[in-house]
Design an enzyme around this catalytic site. Sequence first.
Site, PDB file in Angstrom:
ATOM      1  N   ASN A 103      33.348  51.960 171.506  1.00  0.00           N
ATOM      2  CA  ASN A 103      34.414  51.159 170.912  1.00  0.00           C
ATOM      3  C   ASN A 103      33.757  49.994 170.190  1.00  0.00           C
ATOM      4  OD1 ASN A 103      36.586  49.568 170.297  1.00  0.00           O
ATOM      5  ND2 ASN A 103      37.126  49.081 172.423  1.00  0.00           N
TER       6      ASN A 103
ATOM      7  N   LYS B 108      35.126  47.756 168.470  1.00  0.00           N
ATOM      8  CA  LYS B 108      35.998  46.573 168.432  1.00  0.00           C
ATOM      9  C   LYS B 108      36.008  45.993 167.004  1.00  0.00           C
ATOM     10  CE  LYS B 108      35.297  46.063 173.336  1.00  0.00           C
ATOM     11  NZ  LYS B 108      35.162  45.206 174.525  1.00  0.00           N
TER      12      LYS B 108
ATOM     13  N   HIS C  63      44.033  48.978 175.376  1.00  0.00           N
ATOM     14  CA  HIS C  63      42.821  48.241 175.752  1.00  0.00           C
ATOM     15  C   HIS C  63      43.216  46.843 176.239  1.00  0.00           C
ATOM     16  CE1 HIS C  63      38.971  46.210 175.531  1.00  0.00           C
ATOM     17  NE2 HIS C  63      38.408  47.410 175.507  1.00  0.00           N
TER      18      HIS C  63
ATOM     19  N   GLU D  60      41.995  44.041 175.730  1.00  0.00           N
ATOM     20  CA  GLU D  60      41.985  42.992 174.703  1.00  0.00           C
ATOM     21  C   GLU D  60      43.290  43.010 173.916  1.00  0.00           C
ATOM     22  OE1 GLU D  60      38.242  44.126 173.014  1.00  0.00           O
ATOM     23  OE2 GLU D  60      37.234  43.374 174.798  1.00  0.00           O
TER      24      GLU D  60
ATOM     25  N   GLU E  96      38.853  50.197 182.958  1.00  0.00           N
ATOM     26  CA  GLU E  96      38.013  49.087 182.509  1.00  0.00           C
ATOM     27  C   GLU E  96      38.422  47.818 183.250  1.00  0.00           C
ATOM     28  OE1 GLU E  96      36.327  50.010 178.326  1.00  0.00           O
ATOM     29  OE2 GLU E  96      38.136  48.813 178.150  1.00  0.00           O
TER      30      GLU E  96
ATOM     31  N   GLY F 149      32.271  42.970 178.602  1.00  0.00           N
ATOM     32  CA  GLY F 149      31.508  42.009 177.809  1.00  0.00           C
ATOM     33  C   GLY F 149      30.854  40.919 178.633  1.00  0.00           C
TER      34      GLY F 149
ATOM     35  N   SER G 140      30.599  46.715 180.544  1.00  0.00           N
ATOM     36  CA  SER G 140      29.156  46.433 180.633  1.00  0.00           C
ATOM     37  C   SER G 140      28.317  47.678 180.928  1.00  0.00           C
ATOM     38  CB  SER G 140      28.874  45.327 181.658  1.00  0.00           C
ATOM     39  OG  SER G 140      29.467  44.117 181.227  1.00  0.00           O
TER      40      SER G 140
ATOM     41  N   GLY H 250      31.382  49.242 174.911  1.00  0.00           N
ATOM     42  CA  GLY H 250      31.652  48.264 173.870  1.00  0.00           C
ATOM     43  C   GLY H 250      30.355  47.805 173.223  1.00  0.00           C
ATOM     44  N   GLY H 251      29.862  46.658 173.667  1.00  0.00           N
ATOM     45  CA  GLY H 251      28.694  46.024 173.063  1.00  0.00           C
ATOM     46  C   GLY H 251      27.503  46.950 172.859  1.00  0.00           C
TER      47      GLY H 251
HETATM   48  O1  LIG Z   1      36.066  49.361 175.217  1.00  0.00           O
HETATM   49  C1  LIG Z   1      35.023  48.957 175.731  1.00  0.00           C
HETATM   50  C2  LIG Z   1      35.033  47.996 176.787  1.00  0.00           C
HETATM   51  O2  LIG Z   1      35.885  46.938 176.555  1.00  0.00           O
HETATM   52  C3  LIG Z   1      33.695  47.618 177.339  1.00  0.00           C
HETATM   53  O3  LIG Z   1      33.056  46.636 176.574  1.00  0.00           O
HETATM   54  P1  LIG Z   1      31.543  46.201 176.975  1.00  0.00           P
HETATM   55  O4  LIG Z   1      30.780  47.489 177.097  1.00  0.00           O
HETATM   56  O5  LIG Z   1      31.087  45.347 175.857  1.00  0.00           O
HETATM   57  O6  LIG Z   1      31.643  45.512 178.303  1.00  0.00           O
END
Ligand SMILES: O=C[C@H](O)COP(=O)(O)O
Length: 253
Positions: free
Chosen positions: A11, A13, A97, A99, A169, A175, A215, A236-237
């Site tokens: 993702n 984002k 999600h 967010e 999640e 994040g 994460s 994500g990141g």
């Molecule tokens: O959609 C992905 C998640 O919100 C995980 O994000 P992250 O891997 O940056 O913690």
Amino acid sequence: MTTRRPMIAGNWKMHKTCPEAEDTARALVGQLTGKEEAEVMIAPPATALVPVSRIIGDTPVQLGAQNLFWENQGAYTGEVSAPMLVSAGCRYVIIGHSERRQYFGETDEGVNKKIKAAVAAGLVPVICIGESETERDGGKTFSVLDKQMEKGLEGLSEDQFSQAVMAYEPVWAIGTGRSATPEQAQEVHAHVRQFLEKRFGAQTAGAARILYGGSVKPANTAELMALPDIDGALVGGASLKPDTFAEIIHYKR
Ligand SMILES: O=C[C@H](O)COP(=O)(O)O
């Protein structure tokens, strides 16, 4: 026993302009052999869906969107519908999600409408659920998730749900660099599968893929993926850099 093909989803984002997204997609495709055990999906921002779809074309990488609106068309300034995403080359769409729930007022009722719109258009919803840190500390994790699933999946038939992907999640792990422990994640995934079994029956629940997100990085993917009810990762990141994301995809090497 049902075998579930693992899925590693990225993702992106609100990251990457069109040229940046194209470069990332091209580099990722260059790192794949086509023999990956896991199904690979990337979800770029809406502006980059069409250019990225042209790059991933017939490769094993699937395209996903990060959101949709539940009406097919109309006077809904700024929104994008399920048929529009299909026409842009999407097979998947992330729905609910945290967010979107946190910053854009997304509710379980809205999530429910979005899931139905996605399925009606032939998209596979990746349905996100998760508890906040306060909710976990207050011992409310399961009740929060149950409510999100009860309302989010309300009125969906077994057939409508059959292709859907769930994503757990924990909000406190997104994040933050602080992933859920394998024990915490497995406990919740098993609970989610039990919920699905009660709701849709053993066969559908046994076939449903439940991804973990929060994460995920190359160093913790293998131990998470080894757990019986974890069928993949929503990253994500760590999905923004093709090398890192490819390492996650190839977690077994
Ligand atoms: O959609 C992905 C998640 O919100 C995980 O994000 P992250 O891997 O940056 O913690």
